[in-house]
Design a protein around this motif. Structure first.
Motif: not given
Length: 203
Positions: A77-82, A126-141
């Motif tokens: 998750i850190e390497q992917a810079r979520v 790990v859950v927090a990292g994934l949730d942050l990524l999906f929140t950012r995907l949604r916010d970016a449309g």
């Protein structure tokens, strides 16, 4: 010599022994999923009493392997810079890293999986990292799904199912052709499937 040097040395030796045992466990369990603590001690080149001091049972050893896998997930998750990379790029990179982990840790993941889901359950970080990524995907449309827990569940389920596909599957043409490599082909299929499932735009 200061009074705390010896305790520090003992702790360092214990950490090295634990790392050596876990490395040996991965090797031994890959060869034989039923390998005993005694067999793992032999592979590690350590006295059996040393292994039993670190891990009182096979269950305790598997729990330590689960924690090690969680650390590797977090590193991915850190390497992917979520938190900072463009979210679509972060999703693709994270998926590649997860499949590389699955290829190199297949047996450990199978042994530490939840029997009901056949997956190693993610820990809170790990859950927090994934949730942050999906929140950012949604916010970016990039996706329309709004429930991050549901997005996470879909993602992990697709990763799991794609990991089970035989390499010669027609759904993995890039793997069969050797153009992406197995991990890359699985990551590509997962990436496209998850974005489509979550209402994303074609990439």
């Amino acid at each position: 010599m200061s009074a705390d040097v010896e305790p520090r040395r003992v702790r360092a030796d214990a950490q090295r022994s634990t790392a050596r045992i876990l490395e040996a466990a991965e090797e031994a369990l890959a060869a034989d999923p039923n390998a005993t603590l005694e067999r793992i001690a032999d592979v590690a080149g350590l006295a059996r009493a040393t292994v039993h001091r670190r891990f009182s049972s096979r269950k305790a050893l598997l729990e330590a392997l689960t924690e090690l896998l969680h650390e590797r997930y977090l590193h991915a998750i850190e390497q992917a810079r979520v938190a900072t990379a463009p979210p679509v790029a972060a999703l693709h990179r994270l998926t590649e890293l997860l499949f590389e982990l699955k290829v190199s840790n297949r047996v450990a993941m199978e042994l530490t999986a939840d029997p009901q889901t056949e997956m190693t359950p993610p820990n809170d970080d790990v859950v927090a990292g994934l949730d942050l990524l999906f929140t950012r995907l949604r916010d970016a449309g990039e996706i329309t799904a709004t429930d991050t827990a549901w997005c996470r569940g879909i993602y992990l389920a697709v990763v799991h199912e794609v990991a089970r596909l035989p390499v010669e599957s027609p759904d993995l043409p890039s793997a069969a052709e050797g153009t992406l490599g197995e991990a890359g082909a699985r990551a590509d299929l997962t990436f496209k499937t998850v974005l489509a499932a979550l209402g994303g735009r074609p990439q």
